[in-house]
Design an enzyme around this catalytic site. Structure first.
Site, PDB file in Angstrom:
ATOM      1  N   CYS B  82      35.736 -19.499  -4.167  1.00  0.00           N
ATOM      2  CA  CYS B  82      36.759 -20.372  -3.590  1.00  0.00           C
ATOM      3  C   CYS B  82      36.204 -21.108  -2.365  1.00  0.00           C
ATOM      4  O   CYS B  82      35.284 -21.898  -2.508  1.00  0.00           O
ATOM      5  CB  CYS B  82      38.019 -19.562  -3.273  1.00  0.00           C
ATOM      6  SG  CYS B  82      39.461 -20.602  -3.028  1.00  0.00           S
ATOM      7  N   HIS B 187      39.211 -17.498  -8.646  1.00  0.00           N
ATOM      8  CA  HIS B 187      39.047 -16.156  -8.082  1.00  0.00           C
ATOM      9  C   HIS B 187      38.738 -15.159  -9.187  1.00  0.00           C
ATOM     10  O   HIS B 187      39.665 -14.639  -9.820  1.00  0.00           O
ATOM     11  CB  HIS B 187      40.319 -15.735  -7.351  1.00  0.00           C
ATOM     12  CG  HIS B 187      40.503 -16.459  -6.061  1.00  0.00           C
ATOM     13  ND1 HIS B 187      39.994 -15.979  -4.869  1.00  0.00           N
ATOM     14  CD2 HIS B 187      41.083 -17.642  -5.760  1.00  0.00           C
ATOM     15  CE1 HIS B 187      40.270 -16.828  -3.895  1.00  0.00           C
ATOM     16  NE2 HIS B 187      40.930 -17.858  -4.403  1.00  0.00           N
ATOM     17  N   GLU B 189      37.910 -12.193  -8.888  1.00  0.00           N
ATOM     18  CA  GLU B 189      38.458 -10.873  -8.508  1.00  0.00           C
ATOM     19  C   GLU B 189      39.935 -10.754  -8.854  1.00  0.00           C
ATOM     20  O   GLU B 189      40.502  -9.677  -8.817  1.00  0.00           O
ATOM     21  CB  GLU B 189      38.211 -10.600  -7.017  1.00  0.00           C
ATOM     22  CG  GLU B 189      39.120 -11.323  -6.027  1.00  0.00           C
ATOM     23  CD  GLU B 189      38.733 -12.778  -5.752  1.00  0.00           C
ATOM     24  OE1 GLU B 189      37.913 -13.346  -6.506  1.00  0.00           O
ATOM     25  OE2 GLU B 189      39.274 -13.354  -4.782  1.00  0.00           O
TER      26      GLU B 189
END
Lengths: 290, 206
Positions: B82, B187, B189
């Site tokens: 990001c 993202h 994650e």
């Protein structure tokens, strides 16, 4: 989508308007799968218990938060919102330890709200595993908090939460402190101000509809959605899949949040996605098995 | 076991990133001390926030030089997520014109809505399409949804550095690569199994 691949976005010029968000408006765009509508379970949390009320009152305990977070994570929901509904009232800071516990097993985007009053609170929440934070009451006392938060952490991390109810004059006004304090702010004006201050999303909840499962306050949702350029999450009143469809198509929201409907009925986020997909709305994972 | 160093420069959802990298089999070290970079087999630059604040914190804490030495010269695999991806650019325009890390040629600009129906920030699940083969996006099918939340985007000056694009505001480059340095606008994650696949692909690099 071969047409898009030919131009890998290297130049700023020659942009085309292919991304409308919903493709049902133009049947030619049917095979373009675009930014997905988000279905967001909301978990309300009080004294470490998971609760749900009706119109911000008569809270009923419906379980504990952690197992609920785990289940939603396993089911790969689009996003989760977890709100600590008593932190502000009890003048407490957010409970970072519990947030760290919830987020440890949560690999979906997690928004945390309740009791946030300072930049330091936000920093600690982000460190505890929140991806976004929701600010409600504190914004009325200190609107600059939204601006500082956006400057520091970026707008994308700041969700401005508004609780609103309809008054006799037909307008909607905002409430602070979990629906208990009138602020006198008209909702559209306040939403625009929050956007200007730097909020990245608006979570708009109808105080009257909340927990009734009678459907969203579509007038409220549409008013807010049409007057801001940031994504709007509809909240308060969802009782069935058609209500989601209404909030997206009539209310023009970017996402829909629901609590009671997922706690008290057999309906699931996955079921909602299948319902919406059949009606031409872009969702993700509608075909996954659970 | 790979040791992933997550750079702590006060700008990230560090806990989320750490949990995901641990889940993908990395030994994770979160550090605010640039000296620790030598312990890393893999460098992770996470980040939510503005380009200006991000570069300022990296610069003040001495990370810029450490990153340029280890990832730039020595070739340690690095991924920016990001804002972390955007900081890899030469220049950004969020909060004035600011120098970036300059590890991938290009600039960072605000997305321009292609119609009045387009909302910014770009928040939610959107698809990525490969524009070039790359080790980090291996086994990710075209059209896979990833979670995005951003208003700015990376514009590489060379097409060869773009590895995926995403259709929003027309289209934008959603992943970049320059040798051992990678950046993803989404993202991983928070993107569940395909996000983890990206992280595992990255950790498999030597």
């Amino acid at each position: 989508m071969p047409d898009l691949i030919r131009h890998p976005g290297i130049t700023q010029g020659g942009r085309r308007s292919l991304d409308i968000g919903f493709y049902w408006k133009d049947p030619k765009k049917k095979d373009l799968k675009l930014l997905k509508v988000r279905i967001i379970p909301t978990l309300l949390w009080k004294d470490s218990g998971l609760v749900k009320g009706v119109s911000f009152d008569s809270w009923r305990r419906v379980g504990t938060v952690l197992p609920a977070v785990k289940v939603y994570n396993m089911r790969e929901v689009d996003e989760l919102i977890v709100l600590d509904i008593t932190a502000t009232r009890e003048n407490r800071e957010p409970d970072y330890e519990s947030v760290a516990e919830f987020s440890g097993d949560c690999f979906v985007p997690l928004t945390i709200g309740g009791g946030i009053r300072t930049i330091d609170h936000i920093k600690k929440l982000l460190r505890s595993g929140a991806d976004k934070i929701a600010i409600n009451s504190a914004a009325y006392d200190d609107p600059d908090l939204i601006a500082r938060a956006a400057m520091h952490f970026g707008s994308q991390c700041v969700v401005a939460s508004i609780d609103a109810g309809r008054m006799d004059d037909g307008n909607h006004y905002c409430y602070a402190h979990c629906g208990s304090a009138r602020t006198g702010k008209e909702v559209v004006a306040w939403a625009k101000e929050l956007e200007k201050l730097g909020a990245g999303e608006i979570l708009i909840t109808s105080v009257e509809k909340d927990g009734t499962m009678e459907g969203y306050d579509l007038d409220l949702i549409r008013k807010v959605s049409e007057n801001v350029g940031i994504p709007v999450i509809a909240s308060g009143g969802a009782g069935n899949y058609q209500h989601f469809h209404d909030a997206l198509s009539i209310g023009k929201s970017s996402a829909v949040a629901a609590a009671s409907m997922f706690h008290f009925t057999e309906q699931t986020p996955l079921g909602a996605k299948q319902f919406l997909q059949e009606r031409g709305i872009c969702v993700r994972n509608a075909n996954m098995r659970q | 076991m790979p040791t992933a160093l997550i750079i702590d420069y006060g700008m990230g959802n560090l806990h989320s990133v750490r949990r995901a990298f641990e889940e993908c089999g990395a030994n994770v070290l979160i550090s605010d001390d640039p000296k620790d970079i030598r312990k890393a087999t893999h460098i992770v630059l996470p980040g939510v926030g503005s380009f200006h604040d991000g570069m300022e914190s990296l610069f003040k804490s001495g990370w810029c030089e450490a990153i340029r030495t280890e990832a730039g010269n020595k070739g340690i695999p690095m991924i920016g997520i990001c804002l972390g991806m955007q900081l890899l650019a030469e220049k950004g325009y969020e909060g004035g014109e600011i120098q970036g890390l300059g590890l991938i040629p290009g600039v960072v600009e605000k997305l321009i809505p292609s119609s009045s129906l387009i909302r910014l920030p770009h928040v939610g699940w959107n698809e990525i399409y490969h524009t070039k083969e790359s080790p980090v996006l291996e086994e990710i099918p075209d059209g896979t949804d990833f979670y995005f939340v951003h208003s700015y985007h990376f514009i590489p000056s060379k097409q060869e550095n773009a590895i995926s694009m995403t259709p929003y505001c027309g289209e934008f480059v959603s992943a970049v690569m320059n040798g051992n340095v990678f950046g993803v606008q989404f993202h991983p994650e928070k993107s569940q199994k395909y996000g983890f696949q990206v992280i595992r692909n990255f950790l498999a690099l030597n």
